[in-house]
Design a protein around this motif. Structure first.
Motif, PDB file in Angstrom:
ATOM      1  N   GLU A 117       0.812  -1.227   0.000  1.00 37.18           N
ATOM      2  CA  GLU A 117       0.000   0.000   0.000  1.00 37.18           C
ATOM      3  C   GLU A 117       0.843   1.273   0.000  1.00 37.18           C
ATOM      4  N   TYR A 118       2.116   1.172   0.394  1.00 33.36           N
ATOM      5  CA  TYR A 118       2.980   2.358   0.458  1.00 33.36           C
ATOM      6  C   TYR A 118       3.829   2.531  -0.798  1.00 33.36           C
ATOM      7  N   ARG A 119       3.701   1.642  -1.755  1.00 37.27           N
ATOM      8  CA  ARG A 119       4.641   1.602  -2.883  1.00 37.27           C
ATOM      9  C   ARG A 119       4.727   2.940  -3.629  1.00 37.27           C
ATOM     10  N   ALA A 120       3.588   3.580  -3.839  1.00 36.80           N
ATOM     11  CA  ALA A 120       3.583   4.833  -4.602  1.00 36.80           C
ATOM     12  C   ALA A 120       4.232   5.984  -3.843  1.00 36.80           C
ATOM     13  N   GLN A 121       4.396   5.831  -2.541  1.00 33.39           N
ATOM     14  CA  GLN A 121       4.958   6.906  -1.714  1.00 33.39           C
ATOM     15  C   GLN A 121       6.461   6.780  -1.508  1.00 33.39           C
ATOM     16  N   VAL A 122       7.042   5.679  -1.974  1.00 36.91           N
ATOM     17  CA  VAL A 122       8.431   5.351  -1.632  1.00 36.91           C
ATOM     18  C   VAL A 122       9.407   6.011  -2.595  1.00 36.91           C
ATOM     19  N   ARG A 123      10.467   6.572  -2.024  1.00 40.30           N
ATOM     20  CA  ARG A 123      11.627   7.018  -2.804  1.00 40.30           C
ATOM     21  C   ARG A 123      12.845   6.280  -2.229  1.00 40.30           C
ATOM     22  N   ILE A 124      13.490   5.480  -3.060  1.00 41.04           N
ATOM     23  CA  ILE A 124      14.644   4.696  -2.611  1.00 41.04           C
ATOM     24  C   ILE A 124      15.910   5.548  -2.677  1.00 41.04           C
ATOM     25  N   LEU A 125      16.626   5.596  -1.569  1.00 40.00           N
ATOM     26  CA  LEU A 125      17.952   6.203  -1.522  1.00 40.00           C
ATOM     27  C   LEU A 125      18.904   5.131  -1.029  1.00 40.00           C
ATOM     28  N   ASN A 126      19.972   4.921  -1.731  1.00 39.48           N
ATOM     29  CA  ASN A 126      21.006   4.010  -1.267  1.00 39.48           C
ATOM     30  C   ASN A 126      22.234   4.804  -0.851  1.00 39.48           C
ATOM     31  N   ASN A 127      23.161   4.163  -0.186  1.00 39.16           N
ATOM     32  CA  ASN A 127      24.340   4.834   0.366  1.00 39.16           C
ATOM     33  C   ASN A 127      24.967   5.768  -0.672  1.00 39.16           C
ATOM     34  N   GLY A 128      25.210   7.007  -0.259  1.00 40.94           N
ATOM     35  CA  GLY A 128      25.859   7.979  -1.125  1.00 40.94           C
ATOM     36  C   GLY A 128      24.920   8.806  -1.976  1.00 40.94           C
ATOM     37  N   GLN A 129      23.624   8.473  -1.997  1.00 39.09           N
ATOM     38  CA  GLN A 129      22.666   9.211  -2.812  1.00 39.09           C
ATOM     39  C   GLN A 129      22.018  10.345  -2.020  1.00 39.09           C
ATOM     40  N   GLN A 130      21.483  11.335  -2.752  1.00 38.77           N
ATOM     41  CA  GLN A 130      20.838  12.495  -2.131  1.00 38.77           C
ATOM     42  C   GLN A 130      19.475  12.726  -2.757  1.00 38.77           C
ATOM     43  N   LEU A 131      18.619  13.397  -1.990  1.00 39.98           N
ATOM     44  CA  LEU A 131      17.291  13.774  -2.473  1.00 39.98           C
ATOM     45  C   LEU A 131      16.978  15.176  -1.968  1.00 39.98           C
ATOM     46  N   ASP A 132      16.580  16.059  -2.879  1.00 41.84           N
ATOM     47  CA  ASP A 132      16.104  17.392  -2.506  1.00 41.84           C
ATOM     48  C   ASP A 132      14.586  17.385  -2.603  1.00 41.84           C
ATOM     49  N   THR A 133      13.925  17.684  -1.484  1.00 43.63           N
ATOM     50  CA  THR A 133      12.473  17.666  -1.468  1.00 43.63           C
ATOM     51  C   THR A 133      11.946  18.565  -0.359  1.00 43.63           C
ATOM     52  N   LEU A 134      10.863  19.276  -0.629  1.00 43.37           N
ATOM     53  CA  LEU A 134      10.165  20.078   0.374  1.00 43.37           C
ATOM     54  C   LEU A 134      11.094  21.061   1.094  1.00 43.37           C
ATOM     55  N   GLY A 135      12.070  21.580   0.368  1.00 36.11           N
ATOM     56  CA  GLY A 135      12.972  22.561   0.941  1.00 36.11           C
ATOM     57  C   GLY A 135      14.085  21.992   1.791  1.00 36.11           C
ATOM     58  N   MET A 136      14.244  20.684   1.777  1.00 37.12           N
ATOM     59  CA  MET A 136      15.293  20.028   2.562  1.00 37.12           C
ATOM     60  C   MET A 136      16.104  19.104   1.659  1.00 37.12           C
ATOM     61  N   ARG A 137      17.312  18.776   2.101  1.00 38.50           N
ATOM     62  CA  ARG A 137      18.144  17.803   1.387  1.00 38.50           C
ATOM     63  C   ARG A 137      18.393  16.609   2.292  1.00 38.50           C
ATOM     64  N   VAL A 138      18.158  15.411   1.777  1.00 35.65           N
ATOM     65  CA  VAL A 138      18.384  14.172   2.519  1.00 35.65           C
ATOM     66  C   VAL A 138      19.526  13.417   1.851  1.00 35.65           C
ATOM     67  N   SER A 139      20.561  13.094   2.623  1.00 35.35           N
ATOM     68  CA  SER A 139      21.709  12.329   2.117  1.00 35.35           C
ATOM     69  C   SER A 139      21.794  11.011   2.863  1.00 35.35           C
TER      70      SER A 139
END
Length: 259
Positions: A117-139
């Motif tokens: 049920e959560y599949r559409a909400q998932v963003r996969i990050l693996n070691n060393g990857q980054q994501l910019d979202t909602l004004g924040m950066r996740v590493s």
């Protein structure tokens, strides 16, 4: 008659107040940390679970311990999950929380175990990857046991620690790790949440030496319940501050219901 009605109303109000106090979750008081875009609120929940509120956004980290532990808190915009173990990926707790609109940032191993049920909400990050979202950066930062071994409880590449940049502040969550070279090499960490529980992660002295290597401005010992009970976080604080008084070691009760 009026006095009887007044007394009845007073008793009903009192009972409601007692009930609210009885059902309120036990958790440590929240802290506030200044950022360039307003205050960052840090709410300890339990074990490795933390809720951050910043700039109108709410972040749940490793939600665990039952949905009642999150009573009164805003629904999450982002959920970070570090590992597949039940004190990080807790499907029962997730099922009871208002996470239907949250972005779930997870390593691939966690994505494979999340309910469909959560599949559409998932963003996969693996070691060393980054994501910019909602004004924040996740590493995503490696988290693993030393020495590296195929049968270790936490193998390199499976789980993520995270550094989240919020309003110019870098906030690090260790997840389940030892004082790896990657942790020791961190730079510019303003707030750190560091685990210490044998035999799953590292002991107090390892955690202290790791923290002394990367020198966060503020550090919270968390995730400190191990096989033999609670780790000695007071000794952690003493060890860190004997060597470096500038590091603000904040001891909070992550296990308020523990006896």
């Amino acid at each position: 008659m009026k006095s009887t009605l007044f007394l009845t109303a007073a008793l009903v109000t009192f009972a409601a107040q007692v009930s609210a106090q009885t059902t309120a979750p036990l958790r440590a008081a929240a802290d506030q940390i200044t950022t360039k875009q307003g205050p960052l609120t840090v709410q300890p929940i339990t074990h490795g679970s933390v809720v951050l509120t910043w700039n109108g956004k709410t972040i749940y980290v490793d939600p665990y311990g039952g949905p009642e532990a999150y009573a009164g808190l805003a629904a999450p915009d982002v959920v970070l999950i570090t590992d597949i173990h039940g004190d990080h990926l807790d499907s029962k707790t997730l099922a009871g929380l208002p996470v239907s609109k949250a972005l779930m940032v997870v390593p691939n191993a966690v994505a494979e175990k999340l309910p469909a049920e959560y599949r559409a909400q998932v963003r996969i990050l693996n070691n060393g990857q980054q994501l910019d979202t909602l004004g924040m950066r996740v590493s995503a930062i490696p988290m693993y046991n030393l020495p590296e071994a195929p049968d270790a409880m936490h193998t390199k590449g499976r789980g993520n620690g995270y550094v989240v940049n919020l309003g110019g502040k870098n906030v690090y969550f260790s997840g389940d790790t030892e004082d790896t070279p990657e942790m020791r090499a961190l730079k510019g960490i303003d707030v750190a949440f560091v685990c210490m529980n044998l035999p799953y992660t590292m002991d107090v002295q390892q955690a202290a030496q790791g923290v002394l290597a990367f020198k966060p401005g503020i550090v919270y010992p968390y995730h400190y319940r191990g096989q033999s009970g609670l780790s000695d976080v007071a000794t952690f604080k003493k060890t860190v501050n004997t060597a470096n008084k500038k590091i603000d070691v904040r001891l909070r009760n992550w296990y308020p219901s523990a006896k």
